[in-house]
Design a protein around this motif. Structure first.
Motif, PDB file in Angstrom:
ATOM      1  N   ASP A   1       0.809  -1.217   0.000  1.00  0.00           N
ATOM      2  CA  ASP A   1       0.000   0.000   0.000  1.00  0.00           C
ATOM      3  C   ASP A   1       0.847   1.274   0.000  1.00  0.00           C
ATOM      4  O   ASP A   1       2.005   1.242  -0.371  1.00  0.00           O
ATOM      5  CB  ASP A   1      -0.992  -0.042   1.168  1.00  0.00           C
ATOM      6  N   ASN A   2       0.306   2.393   0.427  1.00  0.00           N
ATOM      7  CA  ASN A   2       0.983   3.678   0.201  1.00  0.00           C
ATOM      8  C   ASN A   2       1.169   4.443   1.509  1.00  0.00           C
ATOM      9  O   ASN A   2       0.402   4.300   2.456  1.00  0.00           O
ATOM     10  CB  ASN A   2       0.151   4.506  -0.791  1.00  0.00           C
ATOM     11  N   PRO A   3       2.214   5.268   1.539  1.00  0.00           N
ATOM     12  CA  PRO A   3       2.552   5.951   2.790  1.00  0.00           C
ATOM     13  C   PRO A   3       1.692   7.181   3.109  1.00  0.00           C
ATOM     14  O   PRO A   3       1.758   7.685   4.236  1.00  0.00           O
ATOM     15  CB  PRO A   3       4.006   6.379   2.569  1.00  0.00           C
ATOM     16  N   TRP A   4       0.900   7.663   2.157  1.00  0.00           N
ATOM     17  CA  TRP A   4       0.081   8.843   2.408  1.00  0.00           C
ATOM     18  C   TRP A   4      -1.167   8.509   3.204  1.00  0.00           C
ATOM     19  O   TRP A   4      -1.528   9.220   4.148  1.00  0.00           O
ATOM     20  CB  TRP A   4      -0.315   9.513   1.090  1.00  0.00           C
ATOM     21  N   PHE A   5      -1.851   7.433   2.795  1.00  0.00           N
ATOM     22  CA  PHE A   5      -3.145   7.128   3.420  1.00  0.00           C
ATOM     23  C   PHE A   5      -3.095   5.924   4.364  1.00  0.00           C
ATOM     24  O   PHE A   5      -4.012   5.726   5.150  1.00  0.00           O
ATOM     25  CB  PHE A   5      -4.207   6.872   2.331  1.00  0.00           C
ATOM     26  N   THR A   6      -2.072   5.087   4.215  1.00  0.00           N
ATOM     27  CA  THR A   6      -2.005   3.897   5.080  1.00  0.00           C
ATOM     28  C   THR A   6      -0.612   3.730   5.699  1.00  0.00           C
ATOM     29  O   THR A   6       0.001   2.666   5.605  1.00  0.00           O
ATOM     30  CB  THR A   6      -2.373   2.615   4.291  1.00  0.00           C
ATOM     31  N   PRO A   7      -0.118   4.801   6.348  1.00  0.00           N
ATOM     32  CA  PRO A   7       1.234   4.687   6.926  1.00  0.00           C
ATOM     33  C   PRO A   7       1.328   3.616   8.015  1.00  0.00           C
ATOM     34  O   PRO A   7       2.348   2.929   8.126  1.00  0.00           O
ATOM     35  CB  PRO A   7       1.484   6.092   7.512  1.00  0.00           C
TER      36      PRO A   7
END
Ligand code: AG3
Length: 274
Positions: A190-196
């Motif tokens: 996943d991605n660090p902006w919305f699911t850190p």
């Protein structure tokens, strides 16, 4: 009149694309499956309202899932792909001549069926004799495999619905058991902006099981935030210490030997997560 599709990537933010045609819109045994033609990104597979792959940018994800671990391992022969029913990771895996057998375990046979029909340049290699396709639960497959694979790739959906258990520590323990003594695995994380928090949690779980744990990224425009992460767990081989002569010639559009290493250089706010 034009029709637009929006994936609500968070409660308050989304990505919107113009749709030319809807080929499939059905509830399978496991999830809602839509196959559409977009104006900008070609045909696109959507599962439970989330963009899985598009003809225009699929190469980034599929190359980066496959080639980073496969070049890290000195001689990958037996490979397992968990999920990935669109066949994109398998297509990339087959570019490695050392691979004798690639097993794909996809829980939803409909993903395979419609990908073959509407994403032929992604799914075309699923018929290759080196590939064994199993329509089965990847979690169960891992739980019953011992010391079998050189490389395992987890090409899952998000940690909701059928894939939720593929993000749990017990699953990574199973993967470790299913791998040979110098095996390596990668999972999309996943991605660090919305699911850190997810990235931090997976990294910490994996590093309790595998001596070498690494995070790398790629740019995927149709996924939330466009900045995608992949987590590697490895028993012996370090992706950052691949001898230069191991990178054999391979046809790619995103992956390069330089990028193999550069992908592990993280922005500060991302490296702060691990
Ligand atoms: N698997 C990961 C897709 C995750 C995208 N998430 C989202 N759109 N919210 C992709 C499968 C491609 N083989």
């Amino acid at each position: 009149m034009s029709i637009w599709f929006t994936e609500k990537q968070t409660e308050n933010f989304g990505i919107t694309m113009k749709i030319n045609k809807t080929y499939v819109s059905e509830q399978t045994e496991f999830q809602k499956l839509d196959m559409v033609e977009t104006e900008e990104f070609g045909n696109m597979l959507i599962l439970d309202g989330m963009v899985m792959t598009t003809q225009k940018d699929e190469f980034v994800y599929h190359e980066m899932v496959a080639h980073v671990p496969l070049f890290t391992h000195p001689n990958p022969k037996n490979v397992l792909v968990v999920g990935g029913g669109d066949g994109g990771v398998i297509r990339e895996v087959l570019k490695h001549p050392s691979v004798e057998k690639a097993v794909l375990v996809e829980i939803d046979g409909k993903v395979i069926e419609y990908s073959k029909q509407y994403l032929p340049e992604i799914a075309g290699d699923l018929e290759n004799p080196r590939v064994e396709v199993k329509v089965d639960d990847g979690f169960m497959h891992i739980a019953t495999s011992n010391n079998e694979y050189d490389v395992i790739m987890v090409d899952s959906t998000e940690p909701v619905g059928p894939a939720a258990k593929l993000f749990e520590k017990g699953f990574y323990e199973g993967i470790s058991k299913a791998l040979k003594e110098d095996g390596i695995f990668v999972a999309q994380t996943d991605n660090p902006w919305f699911t850190p928090e997810l990235i931090s949690q997976v990294f910490s779980d994996v590093s309790e099981i595998f001596p070498i744990t690494r995070l790398y990224t790629a740019n995927i425009p149709t996924y939330p935030s466009g900045l995608w992460t992949f987590t590697i767990g490895s028993k012996k081989h370090d992706p950052l210490e691949v001898p230069a002569d191991r990178f054999h010639d391979i046809e790619t559009k995103y992956w390069t030997p330089q990028l193999h290493t550069a992908a592990f250089a993280l922005p500060k706010f991302v490296s702060d997560l691990i």
